[in-house]
Design an enzyme around this catalytic site. Sequence first.
Site, PDB file in Angstrom:
ATOM      1  N   SER A  15       0.837  -1.205   0.000  1.00  0.00           N
ATOM      2  CA  SER A  15       0.000   0.000   0.000  1.00  0.00           C
ATOM      3  C   SER A  15       0.872   1.256   0.000  1.00  0.00           C
ATOM      4  CB  SER A  15      -0.888  -0.006   1.256  1.00  0.00           C
ATOM      5  OG  SER A  15      -1.657   1.172   1.341  1.00  0.00           O
ATOM      6  N   VAL A  60       5.969  -7.149  10.665  1.00  0.00           N
ATOM      7  CA  VAL A  60       7.330  -6.639  10.918  1.00  0.00           C
ATOM      8  C   VAL A  60       7.700  -6.646  12.401  1.00  0.00           C
ATOM      9  CG1 VAL A  60       7.497  -5.185   8.839  1.00  0.00           C
ATOM     10  CG2 VAL A  60       6.564  -4.212  10.966  1.00  0.00           C
ATOM     11  N   TYR A 161       3.346   8.892  17.943  1.00  0.00           N
ATOM     12  CA  TYR A 161       3.832   8.861  16.560  1.00  0.00           C
ATOM     13  C   TYR A 161       5.160   9.610  16.436  1.00  0.00           C
ATOM     14  CZ  TYR A 161       3.592   9.097  11.440  1.00  0.00           C
ATOM     15  OH  TYR A 161       3.854   8.985  10.098  1.00  0.00           O
TER      16      TYR A 161
HETATM   17  N1  LIG Z   1       1.088   9.050   4.078  1.00  0.00           N
HETATM   18  C1  LIG Z   1       1.705  10.048   4.684  1.00  0.00           C
HETATM   19  O1  LIG Z   1       1.335  11.222   4.546  1.00  0.00           O
HETATM   20  C2  LIG Z   1       2.910   9.782   5.551  1.00  0.00           C
HETATM   21  C3  LIG Z   1       3.605  10.876   6.068  1.00  0.00           C
HETATM   22  C4  LIG Z   1       4.716  10.663   6.863  1.00  0.00           C
HETATM   23  C5  LIG Z   1       5.140   9.370   7.138  1.00  0.00           C
HETATM   24  N2  LIG Z   1       4.449   8.325   6.634  1.00  0.00           N
HETATM   25  C6  LIG Z   1       4.929   6.989   6.967  1.00  0.00           C
HETATM   26  O2  LIG Z   1       5.137   6.249   5.793  1.00  0.00           O
HETATM   27  C7  LIG Z   1       4.925   4.864   6.060  1.00  0.00           C
HETATM   28  C8  LIG Z   1       3.959   4.312   5.029  1.00  0.00           C
HETATM   29  O3  LIG Z   1       2.745   5.022   5.137  1.00  0.00           O
HETATM   30  P1  LIG Z   1       1.595   4.917   4.041  1.00  0.00           P
HETATM   31  O4  LIG Z   1       0.947   6.247   4.020  1.00  0.00           O
HETATM   32  O5  LIG Z   1       2.134   4.341   2.796  1.00  0.00           O
HETATM   33  O6  LIG Z   1       0.619   3.906   4.800  1.00  0.00           O
HETATM   34  P2  LIG Z   1      -0.352   2.761   4.243  1.00  0.00           P
HETATM   35  O7  LIG Z   1      -1.310   2.518   5.351  1.00  0.00           O
HETATM   36  O8  LIG Z   1      -0.869   3.113   2.894  1.00  0.00           O
HETATM   37  O9  LIG Z   1       0.633   1.498   4.084  1.00  0.00           O
HETATM   38  C9  LIG Z   1       1.212   0.877   5.198  1.00  0.00           C
HETATM   39  C10 LIG Z   1       1.392  -0.599   4.861  1.00  0.00           C
HETATM   40  O10 LIG Z   1       2.058  -1.194   5.978  1.00  0.00           O
HETATM   41  C11 LIG Z   1       1.451  -2.448   6.238  1.00  0.00           C
HETATM   42  N3  LIG Z   1       1.648  -2.788   7.645  1.00  0.00           N
HETATM   43  C12 LIG Z   1       1.117  -2.175   8.730  1.00  0.00           C
HETATM   44  N4  LIG Z   1       1.488  -2.798   9.853  1.00  0.00           N
HETATM   45  C13 LIG Z   1       2.287  -3.829   9.476  1.00  0.00           C
HETATM   46  C14 LIG Z   1       2.964  -4.843  10.179  1.00  0.00           C
HETATM   47  N5  LIG Z   1       2.908  -4.925  11.519  1.00  0.00           N
HETATM   48  N6  LIG Z   1       3.708  -5.723   9.476  1.00  0.00           N
HETATM   49  C15 LIG Z   1       3.760  -5.674   8.128  1.00  0.00           C
HETATM   50  N7  LIG Z   1       3.122  -4.735   7.405  1.00  0.00           N
HETATM   51  C16 LIG Z   1       2.391  -3.826   8.070  1.00  0.00           C
HETATM   52  C17 LIG Z   1      -0.017  -2.251   5.918  1.00  0.00           C
HETATM   53  O11 LIG Z   1      -0.675  -3.490   5.667  1.00  0.00           O
HETATM   54  C18 LIG Z   1       0.071  -1.366   4.680  1.00  0.00           C
HETATM   55  O12 LIG Z   1       0.118  -2.131   3.484  1.00  0.00           O
HETATM   56  C19 LIG Z   1       4.461   4.778   7.511  1.00  0.00           C
HETATM   57  O13 LIG Z   1       5.564   4.483   8.328  1.00  0.00           O
HETATM   58  C20 LIG Z   1       3.963   6.182   7.805  1.00  0.00           C
HETATM   59  O14 LIG Z   1       4.077   6.502   9.177  1.00  0.00           O
HETATM   60  C21 LIG Z   1       3.349   8.491   5.845  1.00  0.00           C
END
Ligand SMILES: NC(=O)c1ccc[n+]([C@@H]2O[C@H](COP(=O)([O-])OP(=O)(O)OC[C@H]3O[C@@H](n4cnc5c(N)ncnc54)[C@H](O)[C@@H]3O)[C@@H](O)[C@H]2O)c1
Length: 255
Positions: A15, A60, A161
């Site tokens: 994702s 993870v 967070y």
């Molecule tokens: N989207 C944003 O604006 C944003 C901003 C800053 C940081 N981030 C960080 O980027 C990263 C990805 O975010 P995203 O927006 O793509 O999120 P998302 O929810 O689209 O994707 C996260 C993915 O991680 C997987 N996941 C969650 N817990 C898990 C686990 N325990 N083991 C294995 N897989 C697991 C989920 O199934 C999902 O496919 C995160 O660490 C988030 O904190 C995102």
Amino acid sequence: MEINGSSAIITGGASGLGEATARRLAAEGVRVTVFDRNGERAKEVVEEIGGSANYVAGDVTDPDDCQKAVDQAAEGGTLRIAVNCAGTGWVGRVINRDGSPHDLGPFQFIQNLNVIGTFNVMTKAASAMATVEPQSDGERGVIVNTASVAAFDGQIGQLAYSASKGAVVGMTLPAARDLAVVGIRVLAIAPGLFDTPLLAMLPDEARSALAQSVNFPKRLGIPSEYGELVTHIAKNSYLNAEVIRLDGGIRMPPK
Ligand SMILES: NC(=O)c1ccc[n+]([C@@H]2O[C@H](COP(=O)([O-])OP(=O)(O)OC[C@H]3O[C@@H](n4cnc5c(N)ncnc54)[C@H](O)[C@@H]3O)[C@@H](O)[C@H]2O)c1
């Protein structure tokens, strides 16, 4: 670093930012292993990518799942890239509106996922990468972890967070120093506001208000822009031990 023909593990690759990274690296000729808790979606993503892309369904926070995923990535090719994108957020203040203290449970949950999950895959991937044949200047691989602008500009309600993403930032320099001896670089990306399923939970109005708060360009980040940066980091051998903000210049206000 020459990445064509190498192997990569991408956590959270089913994702958002991880998925975009898997697609981008695969387009560069990298054999990608998507490691995600959501096996169903991981399977769809690797089928869409095609070729040698493969997945491991697992958590993870579970060291055995992480070892299995790293082994699968390393057995099918020369593991040179590990990208940690699995993670999530939580909203909760130091004291709740009724004066009661922040629950320990969600605080621990977020540290476990965002910090321990990153630690698990970084350490196991580094151990596997340390055994591969080095490239011309002794380089073996690169690890890219995902922090957040919340590591620096933590907002009201982001205690858990921001703590977790601050830890990801804090691991960058010591990990890069530890792994210099085996020719592995370590960086982190601190994304701003990206248009992923994580933010899609918000109503449209809230999303466009967020977009207006970006310095320039006034829009949410596109996940492919994240994948593009990971790819550049992987290729550019002189980037190391740095946390790169990818955020349109946003500085998050208190709320
Ligand atoms: N989207 C944003 O604006 C944003 C901003 C800053 C940081 N981030 C960080 O980027 C990263 C990805 O975010 P995203 O927006 O793509 O999120 P998302 O929810 O689209 O994707 C996260 C993915 O991680 C997987 N996941 C969650 N817990 C898990 C686990 N325990 N083991 C294995 N897989 C697991 C989920 O199934 C999902 O496919 C995160 O660490 C988030 O904190 C995102």
